[in-house]
Enzyme design. Sequence first.
Site, PDB file in Angstrom:
ATOM      1  N   TYR A   1       0.864  -1.194   0.000  1.00 30.77           N
ATOM      2  CA  TYR A   1       0.000   0.000   0.000  1.00 30.77           C
ATOM      3  C   TYR A   1       0.893   1.234   0.000  1.00 30.77           C
ATOM      4  O   TYR A   1       1.850   1.312  -0.766  1.00 30.77           O
ATOM      5  CB  TYR A   1      -0.967  -0.060   1.191  1.00 30.77           C
ATOM      6  CG  TYR A   1      -2.141   0.874   1.044  1.00 30.77           C
ATOM      7  CD1 TYR A   1      -2.899   0.897  -0.127  1.00 30.77           C
ATOM      8  CD2 TYR A   1      -2.490   1.748   2.070  1.00 30.77           C
ATOM      9  CE1 TYR A   1      -3.965   1.758  -0.272  1.00 30.77           C
ATOM     10  CE2 TYR A   1      -3.553   2.611   1.938  1.00 30.77           C
ATOM     11  CZ  TYR A   1      -4.288   2.622   0.761  1.00 30.77           C
ATOM     12  OH  TYR A   1      -5.332   3.480   0.617  1.00 30.77           O
TER      13      TYR A   1
ATOM     14  N   LYS B   1     -20.183 -19.774 -11.015  1.00 34.28           N
ATOM     15  CA  LYS B   1     -19.438 -19.505 -12.249  1.00 34.28           C
ATOM     16  C   LYS B   1     -18.016 -19.060 -11.919  1.00 34.28           C
ATOM     17  O   LYS B   1     -17.056 -19.441 -12.610  1.00 34.28           O
ATOM     18  CB  LYS B   1     -20.173 -18.422 -13.037  1.00 34.28           C
ATOM     19  CG  LYS B   1     -19.751 -18.298 -14.494  1.00 34.28           C
ATOM     20  CD  LYS B   1     -20.230 -19.490 -15.289  1.00 34.28           C
ATOM     21  CE  LYS B   1     -19.889 -19.372 -16.761  1.00 34.28           C
ATOM     22  NZ  LYS B   1     -20.806 -18.516 -17.510  1.00 34.28           N
TER      23      LYS B   1
END
Length: 397
Positions: free
Chosen positions: A37, A92
């Site tokens: 970060y 999916k």
Amino acid sequence: MSEFFKKSLDIHKYLRGKWAIKSKVPLQNRDDLSVAYTPGVAAVSNHIAKDKNSSYLYTMKGNSVAIVSDGSAVLGLGDIGPEAALPVMEGKAILFKEFADIDGVPLVIDAASVEEIVTTVKTIAPTFGGINLEDIAAPKCFEIEEALQDIGIPVFHDDQHGTAIVLLAALINACKVTGKDIQTLKVVINGAGAAGTAIAKLLRCVGHEESACIPVEDVLVCDSKGIISSDRDNLNHEKEKILAYTNRHNRNGNLIDALRDADVFIGVSKGNLLTGDDIKLMNKDPIILAMANPIPEIMPDEAKAAGASVVGTGRSDFPNQVNNVLAFPGIFRGALEARATRITEGMKIAAAHALAGAVNKLSPDHVLPDPLNRNVAQKVAEAVKEQAIKENVQRPL
């Protein structure tokens, strides 16, 4: 099936769904935080700001697909809404991961109009390398996909094209088994929705300019009122467009009339529509691909007893399962590796031939690979990537 229903409810509740996010980097100390970060990530952002294509290398974009649904046509359940569609989209996503190592992200959206869905997908497109449209009702699914073809990443409605590609692969191999010539086939498709329309287009090579696509002689598409013909006055706009490439002799009648002298029956409709006597109306050694779930248009044993040579269904407990998992993981894997901007008609044909070629020992009960065969996706991906490069539909690498 009730046993599977109970187990599925139990495991979904226990796990709170099937999909989760996992970090690729450690966060054990301040240095880790500074790299993942701030301040380190600023260098990555600045790099991408100068070259947007580098986001494929430095972010999730290069290996991610959004799985987008409005919940308007979920499995065989109909318009049940986005929240109810979410477990299917999660499913999916795990198929993408399992078979092609792609990070699929389920995104169900509360949007009623074509314009809302198109705008939403365009807005989120910078995050993803591809968009998988799923379980969106016809005819709006056609309009949505068409409107999204120029957003710079592949947009693919699996209910249409995934089904059509696997179906074509099955038909290629069924012709090899039976000795039929694919160019002379007379095909009947029952169901004029997303899947039926896409199958008809692919079998008739609509939009294909390359010789790799060999059109069948004729296709009759039937809906609940019978054969779609120019003599009918109750056709919507999408069904009228079907006439441009089907029913060459403008035949009329019901489904049974359509079956007379046909070589192939393809069902994307509802169960228990046909009997053995109906199959006997067809040409010798007919090919039956009855894909209604959970009950096929005709059960395999009845079709075979009536003379069918090759029988396939959408079910995993019968031979020749026409399952989209054989197509979409490899198609997106190939498209992502090529950094394709779209999935072309040529890429679909390449996928179908690669899938057909993945069957080692052809037989009437084995015209498609096993859906759990982990090698299939890579073979399809290689063919799709090669075709994308050939057609030059790539972002700069």
